[in-house]
Design an enzyme around this catalytic site. Structure first.
Site, mmCIF file in Angstrom:
data_model
loop_
_atom_site.group_PDB
_atom_site.id
_atom_site.type_symbol
_atom_site.label_atom_id
_atom_site.label_comp_id
_atom_site.label_asym_id
_atom_site.label_seq_id
_atom_site.Cartn_x
_atom_site.Cartn_y
_atom_site.Cartn_z
ATOM 1 C CG HIS A 206 -3.247 -1.575 -6.899
ATOM 2 N ND1 HIS A 206 -2.751 -2.116 -5.749
ATOM 3 C CD2 HIS A 206 -3.756 -0.473 -5.904
ATOM 4 C CE1 HIS A 206 -3.316 -2.183 -4.462
ATOM 5 N NE2 HIS A 206 -3.977 -1.503 -4.442
ATOM 6 C CG ASP A 208 -6.067 3.054 -3.220
ATOM 7 O OD1 ASP A 208 -5.357 1.757 -4.315
ATOM 8 O OD2 ASP A 208 -4.954 2.483 -2.227
ATOM 9 C CG HIS A 263 -0.145 1.002 -2.692
ATOM 10 N ND1 HIS A 263 -1.236 2.021 -3.412
ATOM 11 C CD2 HIS A 263 -1.103 0.462 -2.048
ATOM 12 C CE1 HIS A 263 -2.573 1.533 -3.883
ATOM 13 N NE2 HIS A 263 -2.600 0.587 -3.064
ATOM 14 N NE ARG A 273 -0.064 -6.537 4.496
ATOM 15 C CZ ARG A 273 -0.562 -5.034 5.207
ATOM 16 N NH1 ARG A 273 1.031 -5.254 6.038
ATOM 17 N NH2 ARG A 273 -0.157 -3.912 5.108
#
Length: 330
Positions: A206, A208, A263, A273
């Site tokens: 996607h 941002d 990304h 993570r």
């Protein structure tokens, strides 16, 4: 470590995988904010990648580690406890579902408003275990990161030769700024890796929608970016630095000179993570259009003017991988 049982895997059957990418990409631009050339380096990075790493950023390391440990404490709570802070509305605790349109990922997250005057009911549940410690860790971190974000967009304006250097920072500083803060947790998943031999998508590809995003993660890799030639590459982790993404709104404001970055995040089979992202957005009523000083004489504006509210609504009604700006191109 979180160990996932086979019944849990059945529950996650719609989650996507992708082919493993090549090794870590060594070409990520690095900008030292104390460097006198920082403004031109930022512009070059935004033009070539829409992405760069920031060092000498002035955010105290203890703010980062303190918030990370509070986030881990929250994500380690029993599921029934975490669920009391959800479902997100849009603020609060969410798990697996990314947005309202069927996008799913190997993820759980907390989404918070960065406006101290807006207190979501869900945040009362988030902070109730140790309200003073967790809330102040969030406030310390967000206020230091905002200060850095203001400096970065002012350096961008300098590098673009814009006389009014606060043309973008004033939108983020505005008390009605529609910025938000997100903490993502990608649990390890040994079974899924073994089942597929592919990378498990933690958060699908996607861009941002905001002006800029400021990301910091723990020392687990997983972030991948899409280069201009369409190749996906892995970003080496660095828990002491920040990564800056150009958002869709900044792409419009620069009339396409800066490009928003596609990304995604892949999960790790063995390590969890944790990432923390500040999304710098303008006030809802703010009109987004190419800045007149950046439209060269004789050049066309590439985008129709729209308000941030119109774009935000459109973006969140789309699926992650859609070209969200396509509807607003002339």
């Amino acid at each position: 470590m979180v160990v996932v049982s086979q019944p849990a895997l059945d529950h996650f059957s719609p989650i996507k995988t992708c082919k493993p990418t090549a090794s870590y990409f060594s070409g990520i631009p690095v900008v030292d904010l104390s460097n006198p050339d920082a403004s031109s380096l930022i512009v070059k990075a935004c033009e070539e990648f829409g992405f760069f790493k920031v060092v000498n950023h002035g955010v105290p390391m203890e703010f980062m580690t303190s918030l990370e440990s509070q986030a881990i404490n929250f994500f380690n709570l029993p599921q029934s406890e975490k669920d009391r802070a959800g479902p997100p509305d849009p603020f609060g605790y969410g798990s697996k579902r990314i947005g309202p349109n069927g996008d799913v990922g190997w993820i759980e997250y907390l989404l918070l408003n960065t406006n101290p005057d807006v207190v979501s009911e869900k945040s009362l549940f988030i902070f109730r275990e140790n309200p003073q410690i967790f809330r102040s860790a969030v406030e310390n971190y967000v206020s230091a990161v905002k200060k850095m974000a203001f400096e970065i967009v002012e350096l961008m304006a300098d590098g673009l030769g814009i006389e009014e250097r606060n043309v973008m920072s004033k939108l983020l500083r505005d008390e009605k700024s529609d910025s938000c803060f997100r903490m993502n947790h990608y649990p390890p998943c040994p079974e899924l890796q073994a089942l597929s031999g592919r990378n498990l998508i933690g958060f699908g590809e996607h861009t941002d929608p905001q002006i800029i995003s400021v990301l910091r993660s723990n020392n687990t890799s997983g972030l991948q970016i899409c280069l201009r030639d369409g190749a996906w590459v892995s970003v080496p982790s660095d828990h002491t630095s920040f990564f800056i993404n150009v958002g869709d709104s900044l792409q419009v404001m620069t009339n396409g000179r800066f490009r928003s970055l596609k990304h995604r995040v892949v999960a790790d089979p063995m390590k969890s993570r944790v990432s923390m992202i500040f999304f710098g957005g303008p006030p809802l009523s703010e009109k987004i259009a190419p800045l007149p000083c950046l439209v060269v004489e004789g050049e066309e504006s590439l985008y129709k003017e729209f308000t941030w509210w119109e774009y935000k609504k459109s973006a969140y009604q789309s699926r992650l991988a859609d070209n969200r700006l396509g509807l607003f191109e002339k």
